[in-house]
Motif scaffolding. Sequence first.
Motif, PDB file in Angstrom:
ATOM      1  N   LEU A 378       0.832  -1.196   0.000  1.00 47.81           N
ATOM      2  CA  LEU A 378       0.000   0.000   0.000  1.00 47.81           C
ATOM      3  C   LEU A 378       0.871   1.252   0.000  1.00 47.81           C
ATOM      4  CD1 LEU A 378      -3.041   0.693   0.121  1.00 47.81           C
ATOM      5  CD2 LEU A 378      -2.830   0.836   2.592  1.00 47.81           C
ATOM      6  N   LEU A 379       1.916   1.241   0.815  1.00 48.43           N
ATOM      7  CA  LEU A 379       2.823   2.389   0.875  1.00 48.43           C
ATOM      8  C   LEU A 379       3.642   2.514  -0.409  1.00 48.43           C
ATOM      9  CD1 LEU A 379       4.063   2.052   4.566  1.00 48.43           C
ATOM     10  CD2 LEU A 379       2.567   3.817   3.653  1.00 48.43           C
ATOM     11  N   THR A 380       4.001   1.372  -0.997  1.00 48.54           N
ATOM     12  CA  THR A 380       4.746   1.416  -2.261  1.00 48.54           C
ATOM     13  C   THR A 380       3.902   2.059  -3.349  1.00 48.54           C
ATOM     14  OG1 THR A 380       5.981  -0.578  -1.655  1.00 48.54           O
ATOM     15  CG2 THR A 380       5.976   0.041  -3.976  1.00 48.54           C
ATOM     16  N   ASN A 381       2.608   1.698  -3.401  1.00 48.59           N
ATOM     17  CA  ASN A 381       1.715   2.297  -4.393  1.00 48.59           C
ATOM     18  C   ASN A 381       1.583   3.799  -4.193  1.00 48.59           C
ATOM     19  OD1 ASN A 381       1.260  -0.251  -5.391  1.00 48.59           O
ATOM     20  ND2 ASN A 381      -0.658  -0.550  -4.301  1.00 48.59           N
ATOM     21  N   THR A 382       1.617   4.237  -2.920  1.00 51.05           N
ATOM     22  CA  THR A 382       1.430   5.651  -2.612  1.00 51.05           C
ATOM     23  C   THR A 382       2.704   6.451  -2.807  1.00 51.05           C
ATOM     24  OG1 THR A 382      -0.217   5.005  -0.953  1.00 51.05           O
ATOM     25  CG2 THR A 382       0.590   7.258  -0.862  1.00 51.05           C
ATOM     26  N   PHE A 383       3.847   5.909  -2.349  1.00 54.12           N
ATOM     27  CA  PHE A 383       5.074   6.698  -2.307  1.00 54.12           C
ATOM     28  C   PHE A 383       6.189   6.203  -3.226  1.00 54.12           C
ATOM     29  CE2 PHE A 383       3.287   6.827   2.105  1.00 54.12           C
ATOM     30  CZ  PHE A 383       2.790   8.109   2.024  1.00 54.12           C
ATOM     31  N   GLY A 384       6.086   4.965  -3.717  1.00 52.83           N
ATOM     32  CA  GLY A 384       7.136   4.438  -4.582  1.00 52.83           C
ATOM     33  C   GLY A 384       8.068   3.488  -3.851  1.00 52.83           C
ATOM     34  N   ASN A 385       8.918   2.791  -4.613  1.00 54.77           N
ATOM     35  CA  ASN A 385       9.812   1.764  -4.063  1.00 54.77           C
ATOM     36  C   ASN A 385      10.891   2.337  -3.166  1.00 54.77           C
ATOM     37  OD1 ASN A 385       8.757  -0.699  -5.185  1.00 54.77           O
ATOM     38  ND2 ASN A 385       9.454   0.010  -7.178  1.00 54.77           N
ATOM     39  N   GLN A 386      11.366   3.537  -3.460  1.00 55.99           N
ATOM     40  CA  GLN A 386      12.438   4.121  -2.651  1.00 55.99           C
ATOM     41  C   GLN A 386      11.983   4.283  -1.200  1.00 55.99           C
ATOM     42  OE1 GLN A 386      13.895   7.857  -4.103  1.00 55.99           O
ATOM     43  NE2 GLN A 386      15.403   8.103  -2.484  1.00 55.99           N
ATOM     44  N   PHE A 387      10.706   4.640  -1.033  1.00 53.06           N
ATOM     45  CA  PHE A 387      10.169   4.862   0.303  1.00 53.06           C
ATOM     46  C   PHE A 387      10.217   3.587   1.141  1.00 53.06           C
ATOM     47  CE2 PHE A 387       6.667   4.812   3.317  1.00 53.06           C
ATOM     48  CZ  PHE A 387       6.751   6.051   3.924  1.00 53.06           C
ATOM     49  N   THR A 388       9.895   2.436   0.536  1.00 47.08           N
ATOM     50  CA  THR A 388       9.730   1.192   1.292  1.00 47.08           C
ATOM     51  C   THR A 388      10.954   0.278   1.261  1.00 47.08           C
ATOM     52  OG1 THR A 388       8.668   0.226  -0.664  1.00 47.08           O
ATOM     53  CG2 THR A 388       7.228   1.147   1.021  1.00 47.08           C
ATOM     54  N   SER A 389      12.038   0.698   0.639  1.00 41.85           N
ATOM     55  CA  SER A 389      13.196  -0.197   0.511  1.00 41.85           C
ATOM     56  C   SER A 389      13.750  -0.595   1.883  1.00 41.85           C
ATOM     57  CB  SER A 389      14.292   0.465  -0.331  1.00 41.85           C
ATOM     58  OG  SER A 389      14.701   1.689   0.253  1.00 41.85           O
ATOM     59  N   LYS A 390      13.861   0.370   2.801  1.00 45.82           N
ATOM     60  CA  LYS A 390      14.387   0.055   4.136  1.00 45.82           C
ATOM     61  C   LYS A 390      13.367  -0.711   4.974  1.00 45.82           C
ATOM     62  CE  LYS A 390      17.796   3.757   4.434  1.00 45.82           C
ATOM     63  NZ  LYS A 390      18.300   4.906   5.207  1.00 45.82           N
ATOM     64  N   LEU A 391      12.079  -0.424   4.749  1.00 50.17           N
ATOM     65  CA  LEU A 391      11.046  -1.159   5.482  1.00 50.17           C
ATOM     66  C   LEU A 391      11.071  -2.637   5.101  1.00 50.17           C
ATOM     67  CD1 LEU A 391       8.100   1.394   5.088  1.00 50.17           C
ATOM     68  CD2 LEU A 391       9.815   1.279   6.896  1.00 50.17           C
ATOM     69  N   LYS A 392      11.283  -2.910   3.802  1.00 50.14           N
ATOM     70  CA  LYS A 392      11.400  -4.309   3.357  1.00 50.14           C
ATOM     71  C   LYS A 392      12.635  -4.956   3.974  1.00 50.14           C
ATOM     72  CE  LYS A 392       9.027  -3.511  -1.041  1.00 50.14           C
ATOM     73  NZ  LYS A 392       9.159  -3.363  -2.502  1.00 50.14           N
ATOM     74  N   GLY A 393      13.698  -4.166   4.132  1.00 58.26           N
ATOM     75  CA  GLY A 393      14.906  -4.680   4.775  1.00 58.26           C
ATOM     76  C   GLY A 393      14.652  -5.086   6.218  1.00 58.26           C
ATOM     77  N   MET A 394      13.782  -4.331   6.928  1.00 55.92           N
ATOM     78  CA  MET A 394      13.437  -4.671   8.309  1.00 55.92           C
ATOM     79  C   MET A 394      12.708  -6.010   8.373  1.00 55.92           C
ATOM     80  SD  MET A 394      12.298  -0.804   9.384  1.00 55.92           S
ATOM     81  CE  MET A 394      11.477  -1.246  10.907  1.00 55.92           C
ATOM     82  N   LEU A 395      11.734  -6.197   7.484  1.00 57.16           N
ATOM     83  CA  LEU A 395      11.005  -7.464   7.451  1.00 57.16           C
ATOM     84  C   LEU A 395      11.927  -8.632   7.100  1.00 57.16           C
ATOM     85  CD1 LEU A 395       7.656  -6.459   5.699  1.00 57.16           C
ATOM     86  CD2 LEU A 395       8.008  -6.981   8.099  1.00 57.16           C
ATOM     87  N   GLN A 396      12.864  -8.363   6.195  1.00 55.88           N
ATOM     88  CA  GLN A 396      13.807  -9.419   5.807  1.00 55.88           C
ATOM     89  C   GLN A 396      14.707  -9.793   6.986  1.00 55.88           C
ATOM     90  OE1 GLN A 396      16.696  -8.322   2.794  1.00 55.88           O
ATOM     91  NE2 GLN A 396      16.732 -10.401   1.980  1.00 55.88           N
ATOM     92  N   ASP A 397      15.125  -8.797   7.786  1.00 52.99           N
ATOM     93  CA  ASP A 397      15.956  -9.082   8.962  1.00 52.99           C
ATOM     94  C   ASP A 397      15.236 -10.001   9.934  1.00 52.99           C
ATOM     95  OD1 ASP A 397      18.024  -7.590   8.017  1.00 52.99           O
ATOM     96  OD2 ASP A 397      17.686  -5.851   9.298  1.00 52.99           O
TER      97      ASP A 397
END
Length: 662
Positions: A378-397
């Motif tokens: 949802l956030l990616t659709n709103t703000f783009g991939n750059q916005f969520t790149s670190k958030l995805k990194g948190m989930l991956q950790d």
Amino acid sequence: MDRIYARAQNLLSVRDLSLKLFRENIILYPLIHRQYFKNALLEMMAQERQGEIIDRTIMKDNLNMFTQFNVIKDNFYDEEFQSLCLQRLAQIYESVSEKLLAENGALVYMQKVYVFINEETERVNFYVDQSIEKRLIELLTDEFIIKHKEHLKEMKKTSIYRMLDLNQYKEFEVTYKIYQRVPGGVVIIAECIGSYVCEEGKKLLMKNDIQSKDSMHLIDTFFNLKEKFDHFLGKAFNSDSIIEEQIDSTLAYLVNLNEHNQEYLVLFIDEHIKDKQNLSNQKIVALMSAIVVLHYLKAEDLVKQYYNYLKENSFFDQIFQSNQYEILAIIYKVFQRIPDGYLKEQDTFEEYFKEHLAEHLLSKQSASDDIEEYMLSLLTNTFGNQFTSKLKGMLQDISLSKSLTEDFRSHVTKNGSNLYGIDLTIQILKTDCWPISSVNNRGHLPIEIQDVYQCLQDFYLNKHNGRRLTLLSRLGSADLKTQKYILQVSTQQMIILMLFNKRDSWSFENILHETDIDEEDAKQALLPFIFNKKTEKILNKEPTNNNIELTDRFSVNDFFTSKLYRVKIYSLEVKISHKPEREHIQNKLDGHREMEIRAAIVRMMKSSQTMTHNQLMAEVIDTLKCRFTPSPVLIERVIERLIEADYLSRSQDDRKTYIYMP
């Protein structure tokens, strides 16, 4: 010979001539029927599709030989083999599709077709020239989908509706990917979804009938519907704009069915605004949600009017304390459509949400991985991939930490390491993804815990050479087993409680000295032990007042009792936003903003060479307003620093004009 004689005499090269002679005297030799090779290859292709195992390498080598016969641009490969190949494959595909359709229902047919198409594409790409790929995909689409697309009507009331009812994202993703290949196929999917949304929405929204003024029912039902289909949009439809538009238009149609909805929502909003002094965070979110529904009622003037009121009265500064980020992202997306509209600057929103996600993940409060992934989409659709790149990194950790914990336990079992009966759960966090630092994370671990931590360090650093581990004691948690209870505490609380294994009574000054915990953190850790509304106090304090001084003494309450076996002494919600951490984040945010302003100014000046002060200020604000609203003072400070660094200079004729210094 090729470079001089053959070129001068307009003759074929030695290689092309040899291929031509081989083709004419071997492949096309009358005694060897010219269909022999082609039929043999086509038969092998048919055998593989019937489940038999063939030698793909032989197929590939022979077909490569055919492609090399295309000398003198005579399209030998296309004329002699490719057309026959496609004709034979068409017959095979027709037979397979009819068999699948006869043996399976519409949904199972779609799933098996999806698997077959993927397998067929992989097979053909291995041994057939790439020039056939486009025609092959068209053939697959025609035989398996276009000729049978009327079966989607069968799916409409049964399979598609059932997939939507049961939230079967993967199954619907298969259907979507198949119909994506058909011209107009996505429109068919969108119309089916629109019909379902309309039917379900009427059942729910029309309960809020003309006699009802329960606006919260309308708001809750609207957001439940929108959240459900936003899940499908992100997980099954790859955020397809056609389907998104269909969902939004259907929701708009539904909320407009009751002509009184706008009136009720306006009354609801005005009532909340009048009582702004007593608004809780939840009510503020409900207020903003009502404004979003107004947007779908096409009351744009009212939306803008309320938006400006909320902005002027600082409502947006409170909304981030609500932790309802799923709704906030939808609200943000709507307000982004208002000229100069934003809840907070995008970079600030990102920092707030990173803190929110970090607290939930480290506290193990996340309901499921699916919900977090949906929120990121949802956030990616709103703000783009750059916005969520670190958030995805948190989930991956978090995901990698789970597997690392299992590996560590296997390592301990294999090597017979003594962990004193401690069951350790590991969370390894990358410093560039998480909004945390080592500020105020001091704390001397008890000797048993220190040995376990050293064992973990040896295991991890042996596995990942060159890395460094830093213990964040303020963010961890522990279960302490006593004779009667299990106490759920933070890591710092565990360190303090385990001191009482050494002696019965400790002064606060001695606790600070023994544990090396920051004084403020130690007070926060001790307070739930001596003042707790939900359970009896764990520790006795002398004197018995609400303040903690260095001379105060603490001892174990031997008469502690609880109805629960597992006692939650301290709310295990990890609070990232301590004051030092907040200051650290704000400083980091200010530094990032200054760098973005600096980069924007240099780009503009490099392009224009000269600009007036007012022009440059306006351009910078306009360029960066999608991320944040830069203050004029900060822009002027960056300009001065660029002048000092010889990137810019002032014009001698006009001091308010800047010149780019190459």
